[in-house]
Design an enzyme around this catalytic site. Structure first.
Site, mmCIF file in Angstrom:
data_model
loop_
_atom_site.group_PDB
_atom_site.id
_atom_site.type_symbol
_atom_site.label_atom_id
_atom_site.label_comp_id
_atom_site.label_asym_id
_atom_site.label_seq_id
_atom_site.Cartn_x
_atom_site.Cartn_y
_atom_site.Cartn_z
ATOM 1 N N GLU B 47 -3.812 -3.995 0.841
ATOM 2 C CA GLU B 47 -3.073 -5.209 1.212
ATOM 3 C C GLU B 47 -3.848 -6.056 2.222
ATOM 4 O O GLU B 47 -3.734 -7.278 2.241
ATOM 5 C CB GLU B 47 -1.689 -4.861 1.767
ATOM 6 C CG GLU B 47 -0.684 -4.427 0.717
ATOM 7 C CD GLU B 47 -0.717 -2.934 0.425
ATOM 8 O OE1 GLU B 47 -1.637 -2.245 0.929
ATOM 9 O OE2 GLU B 47 0.169 -2.449 -0.311
ATOM 10 N N PHE B 109 13.553 4.865 2.184
ATOM 11 C CA PHE B 109 12.177 5.062 1.728
ATOM 12 C C PHE B 109 11.449 3.717 1.692
ATOM 13 O O PHE B 109 11.973 2.740 1.173
ATOM 14 C CB PHE B 109 12.172 5.703 0.338
ATOM 15 C CG PHE B 109 10.781 5.888 -0.212
ATOM 16 C CD1 PHE B 109 9.878 6.738 0.425
ATOM 17 C CD2 PHE B 109 10.359 5.203 -1.336
ATOM 18 C CE1 PHE B 109 8.588 6.901 -0.065
ATOM 19 C CE2 PHE B 109 9.075 5.366 -1.836
ATOM 20 C CZ PHE B 109 8.189 6.219 -1.200
ATOM 21 N N GLN B 110 10.269 3.677 2.264
ATOM 22 C CA GLN B 110 9.435 2.477 2.360
ATOM 23 C C GLN B 110 10.174 1.311 2.995
ATOM 24 O O GLN B 110 10.051 0.162 2.570
ATOM 25 C CB GLN B 110 8.864 2.096 0.983
ATOM 26 C CG GLN B 110 7.844 3.127 0.486
ATOM 27 C CD GLN B 110 6.975 2.632 -0.647
ATOM 28 O OE1 GLN B 110 7.417 1.821 -1.455
ATOM 29 N NE2 GLN B 110 5.748 3.124 -0.715
ATOM 30 N N LYS B 159 15.097 -6.088 -2.410
ATOM 31 C CA LYS B 159 14.996 -5.764 -3.835
ATOM 32 C C LYS B 159 16.123 -6.386 -4.666
ATOM 33 O O LYS B 159 15.897 -6.973 -5.720
ATOM 34 C CB LYS B 159 15.096 -4.241 -3.929
ATOM 35 C CG LYS B 159 14.365 -3.600 -5.042
ATOM 36 C CD LYS B 159 14.418 -2.085 -4.804
ATOM 37 C CE LYS B 159 14.004 -1.354 -6.060
ATOM 38 N NZ LYS B 159 13.913 0.093 -5.836
ATOM 39 N N MET B 470 -22.169 -5.306 19.047
ATOM 40 C CA MET B 470 -21.645 -6.021 20.204
ATOM 41 C C MET B 470 -21.148 -5.040 21.267
ATOM 42 O O MET B 470 -21.323 -5.260 22.462
ATOM 43 C CB MET B 470 -20.534 -6.981 19.768
ATOM 44 C CG MET B 470 -20.158 -8.003 20.815
ATOM 45 S SD MET B 470 -21.545 -9.027 21.347
ATOM 46 C CE MET B 470 -21.364 -10.463 20.293
#
Lengths: 159, 567
Positions: B47, B109-110, B159, B470
């Protein structure tokens, strides 16, 4: 210096967390925050008391104005306003002290809203000075519990 | 029509033809609708790749990037990319799935409260609990992302809202009529700016990302032609003014060019266009140019007087401001008479060129110079974050509009590769050159799969110093050469890694191979990864130590062996 900001916001879920979150992440200190519906049900008003110099308050106002749900930000610090806070305090009050407390509360025009065997609950409304004075006067008797709201303000006159 | 179909139809109507994303349980209905639409979907391999891809796409096109992800981990994987877009003001519409309304708040869930998590890093966000709110929310979100100062907007859609069927009402966005009271009108501030420029003897323009965002590059060129005022740029403003001779003096700030920083500290009027005076430019903001009159133009009023003192704050789009200022100057027959100042600036340019030593080992600057020399036309130049980013800012003369893409504000390692991918989709047929490091490249390397799949013309040069350059540099300079956990004792074979993904891999290890290997890379039509093995000890110079003023640069001047303060 302390500033009072009257912030009109859309009455939508999440608005308060957007505004409160803004203060947290930009490092501004909120002294008090009161939120409630206005005469228009779609609009809420947040009354904020913020500590900061002119530069900080300018940034606070600008950042508030950037929030999508913020309709208007008014700094009413220097306006003529009516300010009110509300206090509920549970004070130890045995038979001997009870009369004295009631007399004191008479002077402050406070109300007794509950009486227990050894305590009273007192309700006070007023500006910050009065609320502080009520607390000071009750302290010698023994404060068991204290809760107070933040400040709500309204500009005087027809503005 | 269900909610998902409505969203896709909405995006089609807005002209969206490309979405970056990654499907999952909560967005199945959305993907079902997407799969039956005209919109192309780029399936990234993480993602984070999708959100950086949308960001790169948005920056090179000026259009809003669109990114989809599922609920929970899908959404939380976007966070770095959203923060990155927020700090660099890139317009992105993020649509995340959420568990069904009835399951919210039950640690389902999720499930993750992505609206709560992203609140400090979005321009605005929404949780759409009712199907009927979709039209108004989409319309508002689309406008918020683009209007004024652009930024990321997130819509979290449960959903059941995707799946719910309804006759959707027409939504019309009416921009809120909320005039923020300005102390001074634009006209009045223009007059004050004209007066300041009339009085000025040593004026300077500081061009920032706002010049690019408002598309004011041409206008700024015309303004310069008319006024002869020299220009410097911020990192985000790189490319707004071409960097050939007589163009921008270059980047200012911590690793800015000497002449640019000297001009900044020496100017008496600073016309700052679409900048936000980041600490990498100002050092300690309290001591920043105390004697200079700063005219600060920004579309976001909150940027004015946020970090530094401003004599003339101007709330305006850069393009609008320059149009008005230029016509006012022409009207009063403005004649530039900054001769001695221009001579001084020229002297600084000649006296303090950027300098580096060559030797047996390849230097990052050599590679950047050679690519810039060989590349044809005006490529899109993308960087990751770290030493190589500063070397590119110093050495690569970017040409053309929206052709420099870098993670400026957040400094996100791992931004480069997916942003280059997004840039290639945004500007099909154009060459994209990516400079990255061996650290940052490994953070999002999985997007090589997308490069291979679409044969994107991205030429990726890994400036490989086997360390976090760096970090190593700061440890050398400020932590007594204590290199704690910044040196990689083991790294992949980047050539084989590229080949494993089906991307051409090349290695550049010797100075003698420089021209030939770069030619081979640039002539290849598809994606290429060039593993460039460089001197680990090379530092980015000059450097202004943290909190220092623009003229307090440390560097090697005129071939000195040791680093010293500019004198």
């Amino acid at each position: 210096m302390r500033h009072t900001l009257a912030v009109l916001v859309e009455n939508r879920p999440g608005v308060l967390s957007h505004v409160a979150g803004l203060f947290a992440r930009r490092g501004y200190n909120i002294e008090s925050l009161v939120v409630g519906e206005t005469e228009d049900k779609t609009v809420s008003r947040i009354t904020l008391v913020v500590e900061g110099d002119e530069r900080v308050i300018e940034q606070v106002s600008k950042q508030l104005n950037k929030q999508i749900e913020v309709i208007k930000v008014n700094d009413i610090t220097n306006e003529q306003t009516v300010d009110r806070q509300m206090l509920l305090v549970k004070v130890t009050a045995d038979q001997a002290a009870r009369q004295e407390i009631l007399q004191l509360m008479e002077i402050f025009r406070c109300r007794v809203v509950d009486i227990g065997r050894r305590s009273l609950i007192i309700e006070a409304t007023g500006d910050e000075g009065k609320i502080e004075a009520v607390i000071q006067s009750l302290r010698p008797f023994g404060i068991k519990e204290l809760v107070r709201t933040g400040k709500v303000s309204m500009v005087r006159g027809s503005k | 029509m269900n909610g998902a179909e409505y969203i896709i139809q909405f995006l089609e109507k807005k002209g969206v033809d490309l979405v970056f994303g990654y499907p999952g349980g909560a967005v199945l209905a959305l993907y079902d609708a997407l799969g039956r639409s005209s919109i192309k979907h780029i399936l990234t391999r993480h993602e984070q790749g999708a959100i950086h891809g949308a960001d790169g796409y948005a920056r090179v096109t000026g259009k809003t990037g669109v990114c989809f992800a599922t609920s929970g981990p899908g959404a939380t994987n976007l966070i770095t990319g959203i923060a990155n877009a927020y700090l660099d003001s890139a317009p992105i519409l993020v649509i995340t799935g959420q568990v069904g309304v009835d399951s919210i708040g039950r640690d389902s869930f999720q499930e993750a409260d992505i609206v709560g998590i992203t609140m400090p890093i979005v321009k605005h966000n929404y949780l759409v609990k009712s199907l009927y709110d979709l039209p108004a929310v989409l319309e508002e979100a689309w406008n918020v992302a683009q209007r004024g100062r652009p930024g990321p907007v997130l819509i979290d859609v449960p959903k059941n809202v995707f799946a719910g069927v309804a006759d959707f009402p027409e939504a019309v966005f009416t921009p809120p009529n909320r005039k923020i009271p300005l102390k001074n009108s634009l006209e009045k501030q223009i007059e004050r700016a004209v007066a300041a420029l009339r009085e000025a003897q040593k004026p300077l323009i500081l061009a920032g990302g706002g010049v690019v965002a408002s598309g004011a590059e041409d206008l700024l060129a015309e303004f310069r032609k008319h006024t002869k005022i020299p220009v410097v740029n911020t990192l985000m403003g790189k490319g707004a003014v071409p960097e050939e001779l007589g163009g921008s003096l270059g980047m200012v700030g911590m690793h800015g060019k000497p002449a640019a920083n000297l001009a900044l500290s020496g100017c008496d009027v600073l016309l700052a266009l679409g900048v936000r005076f980041s600490d990498r430019v100002t050092g300690n903001p309290q001591n920043f140019l105390p004697a200079t009159c700063i005219i600060h133009v920004d579309i976001d009023p909150a940027e004015l007087s946020k970090n530094v003192h401003t004599e003339i704050p101007v709330v305006s789009d850069v393009q609008k401001f320059l149009t008005l200022l230029l016509s006012r100057l022409k009207e009063e027959g403005f004649k530039p008479r900054y001769g001695p100042w221009l001579a001084q600036v020229d002297a600084w340019v000649k006296q303090y060129p950027l300098h580096f030593e060559t030797g047996d080992l390849l230097k990052p600057q050599q590679i950047i110079n050679e690519v810039a020399k060989q590349v044809t036309g005006a490529p899109v130049v993308v960087t990751d974050v770290g030493q190589h980013q500063m070397f590119v800012a110093q050495f690569f003369p970017v040409q053309g509009k929206r052709n420099f893409i870098t993670s400026g504000g957040l400094g996100t390692m791992g931004f480069g590769l997916p942003a280059a991918m997004g840039a290639a989709f945004g500007r099909p047929g154009e060459q994209v050159v990516l400079f990255t490091g061996d650290g940052g490249f490994q953070m999002t390397v999985q997007e090589l799969a997308v490069m291979a799949q679409y044969q994107l013309p991205v030429k990726a040069f890994i400036i490989n110093n086997s360390c976090l350059g760096m970090v190593r540099q700061w440890q050398e300079l400020f932590f007594k050469e204590h290199y704690a956990h910044s040196l990689f004792s083991c790294g992949p074979d980047f050539v084989k890694l590229a080949e494993a993904y089906g991307v051409k891999g090349l290695r550049l290890a010797q100075p003698a191979e420089l021209a030939g290997t770069i030619r081979e890379a640039l002539q290849h039509s598809g994606p290429v990864v060039v593993d460039c093995l460089v001197d680990q000890g090379e530092n980015v110079l000059p450097i202004i130590p943290p909190g220092g003023q623009p003229n307090e640069m440390l560097g090697r001047w005129r071939g000195e062996a040791h680093v010293s303060r500019i004198s």
